[in-house]
Scaffold this motif. Structure first.
Motif, PDB file in Angstrom:
ATOM      1  N   ASN A 150      -5.633  -0.147   8.044  1.00  0.00           N
ATOM      2  CA  ASN A 150      -4.546   0.192   8.541  1.00  0.00           C
ATOM      3  C   ASN A 150      -4.513   0.934   9.739  1.00  0.00           C
ATOM      4  OD1 ASN A 150      -1.972   1.330   8.570  1.00  0.00           O
ATOM      5  ND2 ASN A 150      -2.275   2.672   6.486  1.00  0.00           N
TER       6      ASN A 150
ATOM      7  N   LYS B   3      -3.079  -4.123   9.430  1.00  0.00           N
ATOM      8  CA  LYS B   3      -1.900  -3.797   9.048  1.00  0.00           C
ATOM      9  C   LYS B   3      -1.195  -3.122  10.240  1.00  0.00           C
ATOM     10  CE  LYS B   3       1.310  -1.812   5.789  1.00  0.00           C
ATOM     11  NZ  LYS B   3       1.687  -1.265   4.533  1.00  0.00           N
TER      12      LYS B   3
ATOM     13  N   TYR C 240       7.780  -2.402  -1.504  1.00  0.00           N
ATOM     14  CA  TYR C 240       7.566  -0.725  -2.191  1.00  0.00           C
ATOM     15  C   TYR C 240       8.971  -0.302  -2.298  1.00  0.00           C
ATOM     16  CZ  TYR C 240       5.725   3.891  -2.422  1.00  0.00           C
ATOM     17  OH  TYR C 240       5.481   5.308  -2.866  1.00  0.00           O
ATOM     18  N   THR C 241       9.572   0.144  -1.313  1.00  0.00           N
ATOM     19  CA  THR C 241      10.991   0.817  -1.519  1.00  0.00           C
ATOM     20  C   THR C 241      11.801   0.104  -2.566  1.00  0.00           C
ATOM     21  OG1 THR C 241      10.660   1.480   0.851  1.00  0.00           O
ATOM     22  CG2 THR C 241      12.926   1.564  -0.240  1.00  0.00           C
TER      23      THR C 241
ATOM     24  N   LYS D 217      -2.262   5.313  -4.253  1.00  0.00           N
ATOM     25  CA  LYS D 217      -3.222   5.774  -3.279  1.00  0.00           C
ATOM     26  C   LYS D 217      -4.812   5.891  -3.678  1.00  0.00           C
ATOM     27  CE  LYS D 217       0.162   7.871  -0.378  1.00  0.00           C
ATOM     28  NZ  LYS D 217       0.007   7.332   0.862  1.00  0.00           N
TER      29      LYS D 217
ATOM     30  N   GLY E 268      11.704  -4.242   3.388  1.00  0.00           N
ATOM     31  CA  GLY E 268      12.820  -4.510   2.905  1.00  0.00           C
ATOM     32  C   GLY E 268      13.135  -5.655   2.024  1.00  0.00           C
TER      33      GLY E 268
ATOM     34  N   ALA F 162       0.757  -1.223  -0.013  1.00  0.00           N
ATOM     35  CA  ALA F 162      -0.032  -0.020  -0.074  1.00  0.00           C
ATOM     36  C   ALA F 162       0.894   1.186  -0.124  1.00  0.00           C
ATOM     37  CB  ALA F 162      -0.929   0.157   1.200  1.00  0.00           C
ATOM     38  N   GLY F 163       0.242   2.308  -0.348  1.00  0.00           N
ATOM     39  CA  GLY F 163       1.096   3.577  -0.653  1.00  0.00           C
ATOM     40  C   GLY F 163       1.461   4.038  -1.889  1.00  0.00           C
TER      41      GLY F 163
ATOM     42  N   THR G  18      -3.223   3.833   0.784  1.00  0.00           N
ATOM     43  CA  THR G  18      -4.509   4.103   1.905  1.00  0.00           C
ATOM     44  C   THR G  18      -5.249   5.074   1.085  1.00  0.00           C
ATOM     45  OG1 THR G  18      -3.174   3.477   3.672  1.00  0.00           O
ATOM     46  CG2 THR G  18      -5.151   4.617   4.333  1.00  0.00           C
TER      47      THR G  18
ATOM     48  N   THR H 268       5.116  -5.554   8.028  1.00  0.00           N
ATOM     49  CA  THR H 268       4.802  -4.368   8.780  1.00  0.00           C
ATOM     50  C   THR H 268       4.979  -3.060   8.305  1.00  0.00           C
ATOM     51  OG1 THR H 268       6.968  -3.634   9.367  1.00  0.00           O
ATOM     52  CG2 THR H 268       6.236  -5.471  10.859  1.00  0.00           C
TER      53      THR H 268
ATOM     54  N   GLY I   1      12.603   0.064   3.755  1.00  0.00           N
ATOM     55  CA  GLY I   1      13.664  -0.384   2.918  1.00  0.00           C
ATOM     56  C   GLY I   1      14.572  -1.141   3.643  1.00  0.00           C
TER      57      GLY I   1
ATOM     58  N   ASN J  88      -6.627  -0.753   1.016  1.00  0.00           N
ATOM     59  CA  ASN J  88      -6.072  -0.576   2.182  1.00  0.00           C
ATOM     60  C   ASN J  88      -6.856   1.113   2.671  1.00  0.00           C
ATOM     61  OD1 ASN J  88      -4.610   1.151   3.842  1.00  0.00           O
ATOM     62  ND2 ASN J  88      -2.848  -0.416   3.966  1.00  0.00           N
TER      63      ASN J  88
HETATM   64  C1  LIG Z   1       6.188   6.787   0.262  1.00  0.00           C
HETATM   65  C2  LIG Z   1       5.720   5.591   1.048  1.00  0.00           C
HETATM   66  C3  LIG Z   1       4.184   5.670   1.052  1.00  0.00           C
HETATM   67  C4  LIG Z   1       3.462   4.753   1.822  1.00  0.00           C
HETATM   68  N1  LIG Z   1       1.917   4.870   2.012  1.00  0.00           N
HETATM   69  C5  LIG Z   1       1.304   3.813   2.600  1.00  0.00           C
HETATM   70  C6  LIG Z   1       0.055   3.854   3.012  1.00  0.00           C
HETATM   71  O1  LIG Z   1      -0.624   4.682   2.319  1.00  0.00           O
HETATM   72  N2  LIG Z   1      -0.561   3.159   3.841  1.00  0.00           N
HETATM   73  C7  LIG Z   1       0.133   1.786   4.332  1.00  0.00           C
HETATM   74  O2  LIG Z   1      -0.572   1.003   4.612  1.00  0.00           O
HETATM   75  N3  LIG Z   1       1.518   1.778   3.914  1.00  0.00           N
HETATM   76  C8  LIG Z   1       2.253   2.972   3.397  1.00  0.00           C
HETATM   77  N4  LIG Z   1       3.559   2.711   3.184  1.00  0.00           N
HETATM   78  C9  LIG Z   1       4.426   1.580   3.866  1.00  0.00           C
HETATM   79  C10 LIG Z   1       4.474   0.409   2.858  1.00  0.00           C
HETATM   80  O3  LIG Z   1       3.126  -0.200   2.419  1.00  0.00           O
HETATM   81  C11 LIG Z   1       5.297  -0.667   3.538  1.00  0.00           C
HETATM   82  O4  LIG Z   1       4.447  -1.224   4.698  1.00  0.00           O
HETATM   83  C12 LIG Z   1       6.633  -0.054   3.990  1.00  0.00           C
HETATM   84  O5  LIG Z   1       7.093   0.748   3.184  1.00  0.00           O
HETATM   85  C13 LIG Z   1       7.505  -1.338   4.246  1.00  0.00           C
HETATM   86  O6  LIG Z   1       7.909  -2.049   2.916  1.00  0.00           O
HETATM   87  P1  LIG Z   1       9.083  -1.454   1.971  1.00  0.00           P
HETATM   88  O7  LIG Z   1      10.568  -1.740   2.779  1.00  0.00           O
HETATM   89  O8  LIG Z   1       9.176  -2.536   1.104  1.00  0.00           O
HETATM   90  O9  LIG Z   1       8.850  -0.569   1.533  1.00  0.00           O
HETATM   91  C14 LIG Z   1       4.207   3.634   2.565  1.00  0.00           C
HETATM   92  C15 LIG Z   1       5.503   3.550   2.273  1.00  0.00           C
HETATM   93  C16 LIG Z   1       6.260   4.576   1.489  1.00  0.00           C
HETATM   94  C17 LIG Z   1       7.874   4.353   1.213  1.00  0.00           C
END
Ligand SMILES: Cc1cc2nc3c(=O)[nH]c(=O)nc-3n(C[C@H](O)[C@H](O)[C@H](O)COP(=O)(O)O)c2cc1C
Length: 361
Positions: A171, A212, A313-314, A62, A292, A58-59, A82, A240, A263, A140
């Motif tokens: 969330n 979440k 995501y990252t 959006k 990560g 998610a994120g 979200t 997480t 990340g 989400n």
């Molecule tokens: C720029 C950005 C925006 C995010 N927005 C949301 C969000 O709107 N809702 C949500 O549940 N998680 C959001 N996240 C968290 C990610 O979904 C994820 O849980 C978190 O980044 C860890 O994963 P990663 O290390 O692969 O990025 C966001 C993360 C980033 C980097």
């Protein structure tokens, strides 16, 4: 290809780069890397089938506006949002920060999104236009910043969006909406989730409801939240969200930015949290692991700790759109080499190994 354009993308402010990426994905300019998945990667949780276990977290999208392009990258599922009931701008810019040497990002977005109406239109259009695309879509949901009665927002979003979702994610773990993480308090969580479960059970499709959570929870908190989740009969846990931690390896100029860290530096911590929840819920609740993930080895680690699926995501920011397909190829090769018939055999393996070795001792 991504290696070639990455220096240009990284010259842009992260949020500008993100907007252009979403535009490219919407307009079909993005590469489609969708070769067929190996059948050993096919897995099921909550009555849903996933052609591979790698999802978009998610994120990223959006407003659910780039789903077709996102699935074209080879993801087995994607989580949108979200989304909040009313449109909101989020925190002032800049609010996303990269730290390239550690493959990290800090964000304090604060749920900027166009609101329920636009989200619903986009998702409906996608469903109508691509009925043959079977990859599960998660929705989400979160509350508006000015909402004083959180349950109202979550209930409305379930009523309005539940019918278009393959699963819903509650969330309660983004660090950038004041008070949101307090909803994780077990005394609040129990009646809150009970009411949300009852609401989604009123829908014809009864989508699975997952929650979440943050990585910044103590062992005691994990143990009491686990009890609540089992009592409530939640369908699954997503572990997480980003962390408030600032590891020593980060330079102070970056570390001092407010928001959640994601990340590579979140990887070990989120895996630990997955392992603790898997242990405390006796493996009875499906877990989607995030934090990560950037390689097949990271996926294997999260699954052995207890995750049935993973999201990322990252890593997409640092490695580009070919990443999901690459991870799937590497996972397929790993399973073949180690004689696993299906990826689901990895789930919770660390715990089984521990039990066997303590029984032997
Ligand atoms: C720029 C950005 C925006 C995010 N927005 C949301 C969000 O709107 N809702 C949500 O549940 N998680 C959001 N996240 C968290 C990610 O979904 C994820 O849980 C978190 O980044 C860890 O994963 P990663 O290390 O692969 O990025 C966001 C993360 C980033 C980097």
């Amino acid at each position: 290809m991504y290696d070639f354009i990455k220096p240009l993308i990284f010259k842009l402010q992260p949020e500008m780069a993100h907007r252009l990426t979403i535009k490219a994905l919407r307009s079909g300019l993005s590469p489609r890397c969708g070769s067929k998945n190996d059948s050993s990667l096919r897995t099921e949780i909550c009555g849903l089938t996933f052609s591979n276990p790698i999802g978009l977290a998610a994120g990223f999208d959006k407003n659910a506006e780039a789903l077709f392009g996102i699935l074209g990258m080879g993801f087995g599922f994607a989580e949108m949002g979200t989304v909040t009931p009313n449109p909101q701008e989020g925190n002032p810019c800049p609010r996303i920060f990269r730290h390239v040497p550690t493959g990290s990002v800090i964000n304090r977005m604060g749920f900027p999104n166009e609101g329920l109406g636009v989200f619903k239109d986009n998702l409906k259009k996608f469903r109508d236009k691509h009925p043959a695309l079977k990859a599960p879509i998660g929705v989400n949901i979160g509350m508006n910043k000015d909402q004083t009665d959180p349950e109202k927002d979550y209930i409305l979003l379930i009523q309005e969006l539940g019918q278009y979702a393959d699963y819903l994610t509650v969330n309660v773990s983004s660090p950038n909406t004041p008070g949101l993480r307090d909803l994780q308090n077990p005394a609040f969580l129990a009646p809150f989730l009970t009411n949300l479960m009852a609401e989604k059970d009123k829908l014809e499709n009864k989508p699975p409801l997952l929650v979440k959570l943050a990585p910044d929870l103590s062992e005691e908190q994990i143990s009491s939240i686990s009890k609540v989740l089992l009592e409530v009969g939640i369908d699954g846990i997503i572990l997480t969200n980003t962390t408030l931690d600032r590891p020593d390896s980060l330079p102070s100029t970056f570390a001092q930015e407010k928001g959640g860290l994601s990340g590579a530096l979140l990887k070990a911590k989120s895996t630990e949290i997955i392992a603790q929840f898997y242990h405390d819920t006796q493996g009875r609740l499906p877990i989607i692991g995030i934090g990560g993930v950037s390689t097949a080895d990271d996926v294997i680690e999260k699954m052995r700790a207890g995750a049935s699926l993973v999201q990322l995501y990252t890593a997409l920011v640092y490695h580009g759109p070919a990443l999901p397909r690459q991870i799937c190829q590497d996972l397929g090769a790993f399973l073949k080499e180690k004689n696993y018939k299906n990826i689901s055999e990895l789930v919770g393996e660390d715990h089984k190994n521990k039990e066997t070795s303590s029984a032997r001792a």
